[in-house]
Motif scaffolding. Structure first.
Motif, short mmCIF file in Angstrom:
data_model
loop_
_atom_site.label_atom_id
_atom_site.label_comp_id
_atom_site.label_asym_id
_atom_site.label_seq_id
_atom_site.Cartn_x
_atom_site.Cartn_y
_atom_site.Cartn_z
N UNK A 1 0.82 -1.21 0.00
CA UNK A 1 0.00 0.00 0.00
C UNK A 1 0.85 1.26 0.00
N UNK A 2 1.99 1.23 0.66
CA UNK A 2 2.82 2.42 0.72
C UNK A 2 2.36 3.38 1.81
N UNK A 3 2.44 4.67 1.52
CA UNK A 3 2.19 5.68 2.56
C UNK A 3 0.74 5.95 2.84
N UNK A 4 -0.01 4.95 3.21
CA UNK A 4 -1.44 5.10 3.46
C UNK A 4 -1.74 6.12 4.57
N UNK A 5 -1.02 6.12 5.70
CA UNK A 5 -1.30 7.12 6.73
C UNK A 5 -1.17 8.56 6.22
N UNK A 6 -0.16 8.82 5.38
CA UNK A 6 0.01 10.16 4.83
C UNK A 6 -1.05 10.49 3.79
N UNK A 7 -1.48 9.50 3.04
CA UNK A 7 -2.57 9.71 2.09
C UNK A 7 -3.83 10.10 2.85
N UNK A 8 -4.11 9.37 3.91
CA UNK A 8 -5.28 9.66 4.74
C UNK A 8 -5.19 11.06 5.36
N UNK A 9 -4.05 11.35 5.94
CA UNK A 9 -3.85 12.63 6.63
C UNK A 9 -4.03 13.81 5.68
N UNK A 10 -3.40 13.75 4.52
CA UNK A 10 -3.47 14.87 3.59
C UNK A 10 -4.81 14.97 2.87
N UNK A 11 -5.51 13.86 2.74
CA UNK A 11 -6.87 13.91 2.20
C UNK A 11 -7.79 14.68 3.13
N UNK A 12 -7.64 14.44 4.43
CA UNK A 12 -8.44 15.16 5.42
C UNK A 12 -8.10 16.65 5.40
N UNK A 13 -6.80 16.97 5.32
CA UNK A 13 -6.38 18.37 5.25
C UNK A 13 -6.97 19.05 4.03
N UNK A 14 -6.95 18.36 2.89
CA UNK A 14 -7.50 18.91 1.65
C UNK A 14 -8.98 19.22 1.79
N UNK A 15 -9.73 18.30 2.38
CA UNK A 15 -11.17 18.47 2.53
C UNK A 15 -11.52 19.55 3.56
#
Length: 405
Positions: A106-120
């Protein structure tokens, strides 16, 4: 044909921050599974995982770099440093002849999650400029290649739970085909985050034994109810045999066979045929050598364990090797599992000990092999096989043989 050998290994997982501590705890039958601490899981249906404990990334990464890279890369760097130190390159190696294969599911899933929330919540301008590099699977290999000036092939495998094993096969190909004389394989995963746990839980893939975490992962046991998410990394240095001998390297084992196959059936439900063909190909390449031990994929899911057992029986008939799954101890590390379990298999060969399958308490009529239940077994080992099967019907199998230095 060129021979390919392992001259350095490293490992970090829920039972240890290095290969010796973690392998020792695995053989003692300890469990690294516990309550999740990396995030608040109180409202989740699954609240347990096999987390890496007491890991300080500052031991291997400069402070200014830590926040720029995802946890899976940090763990991978830790394992890679151990493997490179273990390989003991006293002399300058040819940078252009030394490559790397990185692996993650999966790779950097925690960072994907974190930055998706920041974007929204805060808008696109607030997304970290380090987000994309921190999340890419191949950045694991990229950063390590920079650290050690590895200028040979830089490849990444992203084949779910078979990624680490496929990375080993890619390293072999690079050496045999002459595109490199040395290859570093690093498989790493750190997906214990809300969307990771929540996503696998929604698939009903995870054990829900929240009140009994250390006995939650029970490969091949009749009462198994799913896997436990793990995290960690494994690393292996591969070299062409004659070059390794010439420099006086310590040789752990020789990679004598690998097999790859596709189920071409279903995205999550495996067939018997796919894993069987991967093992058959590996065994044929290895010259149909006698296998002493199989480190099974053994996820502790109802379908995989039954299916893998049937495939092993179909291949070996009445002469079945000892089989065990170490996922009961360290959880399922997804894309890192193949690299970690290859290290475990090699250490088993080196120390002549078969790690146990812990938490095997109730006999399953369809899982009726000798899985070395609950207690490690000392015996003379010469050849070990390691299996990895992933979502999408992607399968990998590798075979290692002990080498007399």
């Amino acid at each position: 044909m060129k021979r390919v050998v392992v001259t350095g290994i490293g490992m970090i997982n829920a039972l240890g921050l290095n290969k010796n501590d973690s392998f020792g705890a695995i053989c003692e039958g300890k469990s690294g599974v516990g309550n999740i601490t990396l995030f608040d899981s109180s409202n989740f249906p699954v609240r347990i995982a096999a987390e890496v404990k007491n890991f300080d990334p500052l031991e291997v990464i400069d402070a200014k770099e830590v926040k720029k890279i995802d946890r899976f890369i940090q763990l991978g760097i830790k394992a890679a440093k151990e493997a490179m130190q273990d390989a003991n390159f006293d002399e300058n190696f040819q940078e252009e002849e030394f490559g790397i294969v990185s692996a993650a599911g999966i790779g950097g899933l925690p960072n994907i999650e974190k930055n998706s929330i920041i974007c929204l919540e805060k808008g696109a301008r607030r997304i970290s400029p380090f987000f994309i590099p921190s999340a890419l699977v191949n950045m694991l290999g990229g950063l390590i290649s920079i650290e050690y000036s590895l200028k040979g092939p830089n490849i990444s495998c992203v084949t779910a739970c078979a990624a680490g094993t496929h990375a080993i096969a890619e390293a072999y190909k690079s050496i045999v085909l002459g595109t490199a004389s040395k290859m570093l394989v690093v498989g790493a995963e750190a997906a214990i985050c809300p969307v990771g746990i929540g996503g696998f839980a929604s698939m009903k893939a995870l054990s829900t034994r929240n009140d009994d975490p250390q006995r939650a992962s029970r490969p091949f046991d009749k009462e198994r109810d799913g896997f436990v998410m793990g995290e960690g990394a494994g690393a292996l240095v591969f070299e062409e045999y004659e070059e390794a001998k010439k420099r006086g390297a310590h040789i752990y084992a020789e990679l004598i066979g690998f097999g790859e196959s596709a189920d071409a059936h279903h995205i999550t439900s495996p067939t018997l045929d796919g894993p069987l063909r991967a093992m058959q190909k590996a065994l044929k390449m290895a010259g149909n050598v006698k296998i002493d031990y199989i480190n099974a994929h053994g996820t502790s899911t109802p379908v995989n364990d039954r299916n893998e057992t049937a495939a092993i029986k179909a291949l070996f008939g009445n002469d079945i090797p000892l089989v065990s799954s170490t996922k009961g101890q360290i959880g399922h590390c997804l894309g890192a599992a193949g690299a970690i379990e290859a290290v475990i298999s090699i250490m088993a060969l080196k120390q002549n000990i078969v790690p146990p399958t812990i938490n095997q308490l109730v006999q399953d009529e369809e899982c009726d092999l000798d899985y070395v239940p609950n207690k490690a077994r000392e015996m003379n080992l010469k050849v070990a096989m390691s299996n990895s099967f992933g979502f999408g019907g992607t399968n990998g199998c590798v075979i290692f043989k002990k080498v007399d230095n």
